[in-house]
Design an enzyme around this catalytic site. Structure first.
Site, short mmCIF file in Angstrom:
data_model
loop_
_atom_site.label_atom_id
_atom_site.label_comp_id
_atom_site.label_asym_id
_atom_site.label_seq_id
_atom_site.Cartn_x
_atom_site.Cartn_y
_atom_site.Cartn_z
N GLU A 26 0.82 -1.22 0.00
CA GLU A 26 0.00 0.00 0.00
C GLU A 26 0.86 1.27 0.00
OE1 GLU A 26 -1.50 1.55 3.70
OE2 GLU A 26 -1.23 -0.38 4.68
N LYS A 76 -3.33 -2.69 15.43
CA LYS A 76 -2.60 -1.95 16.45
C LYS A 76 -3.41 -1.82 17.72
CE LYS A 76 0.37 1.15 14.56
NZ LYS A 76 -0.17 1.19 13.25
N1 PSU Z 1 -1.79 0.70 10.43
C1 PSU Z 1 -0.47 1.00 10.44
N2 PSU Z 1 0.05 1.90 9.60
C2 PSU Z 1 -0.74 2.53 8.69
C3 PSU Z 1 -2.14 2.19 8.64
C4 PSU Z 1 -2.60 1.28 9.52
O1 PSU Z 1 0.24 0.45 11.24
O2 PSU Z 1 -0.23 3.36 7.94
C5 PSU Z 1 -3.00 2.80 7.59
C6 PSU Z 1 -3.46 1.71 6.60
O3 PSU Z 1 -3.41 2.24 5.31
C7 PSU Z 1 -4.90 1.46 7.01
C8 PSU Z 1 -5.32 2.83 7.45
O4 PSU Z 1 -5.70 0.98 5.97
O5 PSU Z 1 -4.18 3.33 8.15
C9 PSU Z 1 -6.54 2.80 8.33
O6 PSU Z 1 -7.02 4.09 8.45
P1 PSU Z 1 -8.45 4.36 9.12
O7 PSU Z 1 -8.29 4.00 10.56
O8 PSU Z 1 -8.66 5.82 8.90
O9 PSU Z 1 -9.42 3.50 8.39
#
Ligand code: PSU
Ligand code: MN
Length: 307
Positions: free
Chosen positions: A27, A161
């Site tokens: 990604e 996380k």
């Molecule tokens: N977890 C990580 N690093 C990240 C992300 C998640 O350890 O950079 C990013 C991923 O791209 C994931 C996004 O899809 O954050 C989730 O964002 P949100 O909580 O806004 O859906």
């Protein structure tokens, strides 16, 4: 017009897909929003190197000038690394970003979407998004969980996380029919540590075993993603008390400062990286590298079955 008119697949990746060679998607949100510069660039390059070293072909995905690029080249990766204000692109943003002809950093959600369109089955990342603490009131539930419920891509990650409500995240996945497989573990990892205290649905010992489950699911016509939970290597895991108290404090700060929507995850990551004196950055990188390795092995197992 169809989706192919909006997509550029690089030659190497196209050749691999045409010949059933193993490909691993990566990604771009992790590049633009997951780390600072230049760590983000080093990390993106190293993931690609590890994938090649393990016998697969990397395909880092992002939207550039309104085109979905499958397999960003070196110059394009640098572009995402340097431009940390590139908007995060989730499912709701895709059509608008493409029609406007601008750039978008793909999250787990949109990387899964575009991987599926291109025909890539395996994707490596750090952690998936999930249900945030107090999500039952804020409704902050990552679109990643919905995508996992419908898109046929295997996501190799280190769980979710501990900035997230992991028990609720797992409940949500169960409701939506998403299987969690543990790679050589029965515990669902929580990113910085190997064990969240929760279990995966099934423990698997090898990527061959995992590939067989994916193929069986697809043969049965069950549309959904699969989570392959791969714990951070023990030598890089952080102390549970250290990281959980830090996270608690930062999550509260985010709420107090009124951080909402898609800003929440980057805000918390950034604060963690700053306040853990770099420990969380090292851990984060190492787990992504390990996921890139296991994803390569899985892509190889998968293409063996296809042949
Ligand atoms: N977890 C990580 N690093 C990240 C992300 C998640 O350890 O950079 C990013 C991923 O791209 C994931 C996004 O899809 O954050 C989730 O964002 P949100 O909580 O806004 O859906
Ligand atoms: Mn959110």
């Amino acid at each position: 017009m169809n989706y192919k008119d909006y997509m550029i697949i690089n030659e190497e990746v196209q050749h691999a897909l045409d010949n059933n060679l193993p490909v691993v998607a990566l990604e771009s949100t992790i590049i633009s929003h997951g780390f600072n510069y230049p760590e983000n660039l080093e990390c993106a390059r190293e993931c690609e190197r590890i994938i090649r070293e393990n016998g697969a072909i990397p395909a880092t995905i992002g939207i550039m000038g309104g085109k979905i690029v499958i397999g960003l080249n070196e110059k394009q990766i640098i572009h995402f690394a340097e431009n940390r204000t590139t908007p995060k692109c989730s499912r709701r943003d895709v059509a608008a970003i493409i029609a406007k002809g601008i750039d978008g950093a793909t999250t787990v959600t949109t990387t899964m979407m575009f991987a599926q369109m291109a025909g890539i089955k395996v994707f490596a990342t750090g952690g998936i998004g999930g249900v945030h603490f107090d999500g039952e009131n804020t409704m902050d539930i990552s679109a990643d969980l919905e995508e996992l419920a419908r898109t046929n891509v295997a996501v190799v990650c280190s769980g979710a996380k501990s900035i997230l409500d992991i028990p609720r995240t797992l409940e949500y996945l169960e409701t939506n029919g998403v299987t969690t497989l543990g790679y050589q573990t029965a515990a669902f990892p929580d990113f910085y540590t190997q064990d969240s205290g929760k279990k995966v649905d099934y423990r698997c010992e090898s990527t061959d075993e995992i590939a067989k489950i994916i193929v069986t699911k697809d043969n049965l016509g069950i549309d959904s993603g699969i989570i392959i939970a791969n714990p951070i290597p023990a030598e890089h895991a952080l102390d549970t008390d250290f990281i959980s108290s830090l996270i608690q404090r930062i999550v509260k700060e985010a709420a107090d400062q009124g951080v909402i929507g898609n800003k929440v995850t980057p805000f918390i990551l950034e604060a963690l990286h700053r306040e853990s004196e770099g420990k969380s950055v090292v851990a984060n990188k190492q787990l992504v590298f390990n996921n890139s390795r296991v994803a390569s092995l899985l892509a190889i197992s998968y293409s063996k079955i296809q042949k």
